[in-house]
Design a protein around this motif. Sequence first.
Motif, PDB file in Angstrom:
ATOM      1  N   LYS A  71       0.309  -0.905   0.003  1.00  0.00           N
ATOM      2  CA  LYS A  71      -0.330  -0.301  -0.030  1.00  0.00           C
ATOM      3  C   LYS A  71       1.215   1.899   0.188  1.00  0.00           C
ATOM      4  O   LYS A  71       0.287   2.294  -0.604  1.00  0.00           O
ATOM      5  N   ASP A  76      -2.693   1.977  -5.354  1.00  0.00           N
ATOM      6  CA  ASP A  76      -3.894   2.145  -5.695  1.00  0.00           C
ATOM      7  C   ASP A  76      -4.607   0.159  -6.092  1.00  0.00           C
ATOM      8  O   ASP A  76      -5.335  -0.096  -7.178  1.00  0.00           O
ATOM      9  N   ALA A 123     -11.057  -0.839  -8.177  1.00  0.00           N
ATOM     10  CA  ALA A 123     -10.303  -0.279  -8.919  1.00  0.00           C
ATOM     11  C   ALA A 123      -9.565   0.780  -9.581  1.00  0.00           C
ATOM     12  O   ALA A 123      -8.991   1.290 -10.111  1.00  0.00           O
ATOM     13  N   LYS A 126     -11.783   3.684  -9.476  1.00  0.00           N
ATOM     14  CA  LYS A 126     -10.824   4.663  -8.655  1.00  0.00           C
ATOM     15  C   LYS A 126      -9.703   5.261  -9.950  1.00  0.00           C
ATOM     16  O   LYS A 126      -9.311   6.290 -10.179  1.00  0.00           O
ATOM     17  N   ARG A 127      -9.141   4.511 -10.864  1.00  0.00           N
ATOM     18  CA  ARG A 127      -8.573   4.563 -11.718  1.00  0.00           C
ATOM     19  C   ARG A 127      -8.970   6.331 -12.823  1.00  0.00           C
ATOM     20  O   ARG A 127      -9.016   7.200 -13.312  1.00  0.00           O
ATOM     21  N   ALA A 130      -9.532   9.089 -11.606  1.00  0.00           N
ATOM     22  CA  ALA A 130      -8.256  10.029 -11.055  1.00  0.00           C
ATOM     23  C   ALA A 130      -8.432  10.879 -12.315  1.00  0.00           C
ATOM     24  O   ALA A 130      -7.283  12.004 -12.912  1.00  0.00           O
TER      25      ALA A 130
END
Length: 478
Positions: A71, A76, A123, A126-127, A130
């Motif tokens: 982490k 991520d 995940a 989240k990418r 971003a």
Amino acid sequence: MTAEILIVDDEADIRNLIEGILDDEGYKTAQAETAEQVFELIKRKKFSLVILDIWLQNSEYDGLGILERIKSTYPDVPVIMISGHGTIETAVKAIRMGAYEFIEKPFKTDRLLLMVARALEAASLKRENAFLRQQHDVPPEMIGKSQSFQTLLQVIDKVASTNSRVLISGPAGVGKEIVARTIHLKSARASHPFICLNCSAFDLGGIEEELFGCDIDGKTLVGVLERADGGILLLDEVGDLPLEIQARILKVLQDQSFTRVGGTTQIKTDVRMMASTSCNLEDKIEEGKFREDLYYRLNVVPLAISPLRDRKDDIPLLIAHFMKLQARQSNIPERPISEGAMSAFLGYSWPGNVRQLKNLVEWMMISGPVSAPIQTSDLPPEIAGTIHAALKGDWQTDMIALPLRDAREVFEREYLLAQINRFSGNISRTAQFIGMERSALHRKLKSLHISTSDRDDSGDSQPDNPDEYGVKLVKITA
């Protein structure tokens, strides 16, 4: 792209069981039984997910220790913890440390697959978020209608779908990073990272670590070459790269792999590398400050962006775009622009290019009266000074003592000089704007003893000296 999952457990039977379940679902897998094996594997590739047992025999770190390292280095990457001896306290601790989920052994296949699918989906979201945040301040499209700008757009469309390296050149503030981002958005790599690294912002040691990361004293730092994996890395002001780093970049371009500073493991990377420069790299090569072999590796597709002074047709469109942008961001109304102020904008040489224009529009929107038209008096002196007296009215004090016929001639001469200057010496466009036939304008200029420079005025030609916008582009004969 198929997800690759790392399975970490000290029992081979458990690892093989999980591998079989995941293989049947089409996932790629790798196995490890100790912390040392985990750290070695994650140096070589970035996994989509890690399934990690808490208790590991004959390992330097237990599962929680490995979780902490993962982490800190790859925040991520989702991690699912598994254990046959877990407690509520252990599960809570793992979640607080960043684990996506905690599953007790023996686990049901359906539950494991559900958690894997959810972790990968989270995940991915989240990418994506971003990426969207990264693009928030980028204009949704490039703005312009000049011939050079349209040619630039055509080249961008052609090169975006390829993996060819692009060298973007142009003066500071012209929009080189926006061109690179546009290529990224139009490419097959759009869902992967776009990272811009300012090569002039670091010293030798700093840029080496920023590019390649480091493995020193048991601590791992991931560099931009890894963070940009699958996407695009823009080396901004590449001419400022130290020669030592240029050699390493050349090797990355050749091998698509590298080692971190202080590390020994070869790390594979799939990065489309682009570069930008505001200096002449060929001059740098002559001076021994830039490698010729790296230049030819980067300059597969050269993309030169014209300075704003050579793209006068784009200025009104850019002003309107930046005004709308600022009005939306600051929740204030747009301000109209007077003819005189627009003439000053068109006559100025814009040494800071598009960036300077954007900053000026923001300043005028914020500092001036709400909704009041922008006049020449609102402009900075260096810009207001480019407009002719005929458009500002400064001639009135001299003309007050003249007979009507002489005053009218002075006005016509100054007015026409100002308009010709406004349209960069283009007689056809000047005639169209003032409402005269081109031949009639030529006759009028001749009667006023004004002769145009010997340049083609049929298209978007520019002054012989592009630094002299705002200076008369015609001459007066006696």
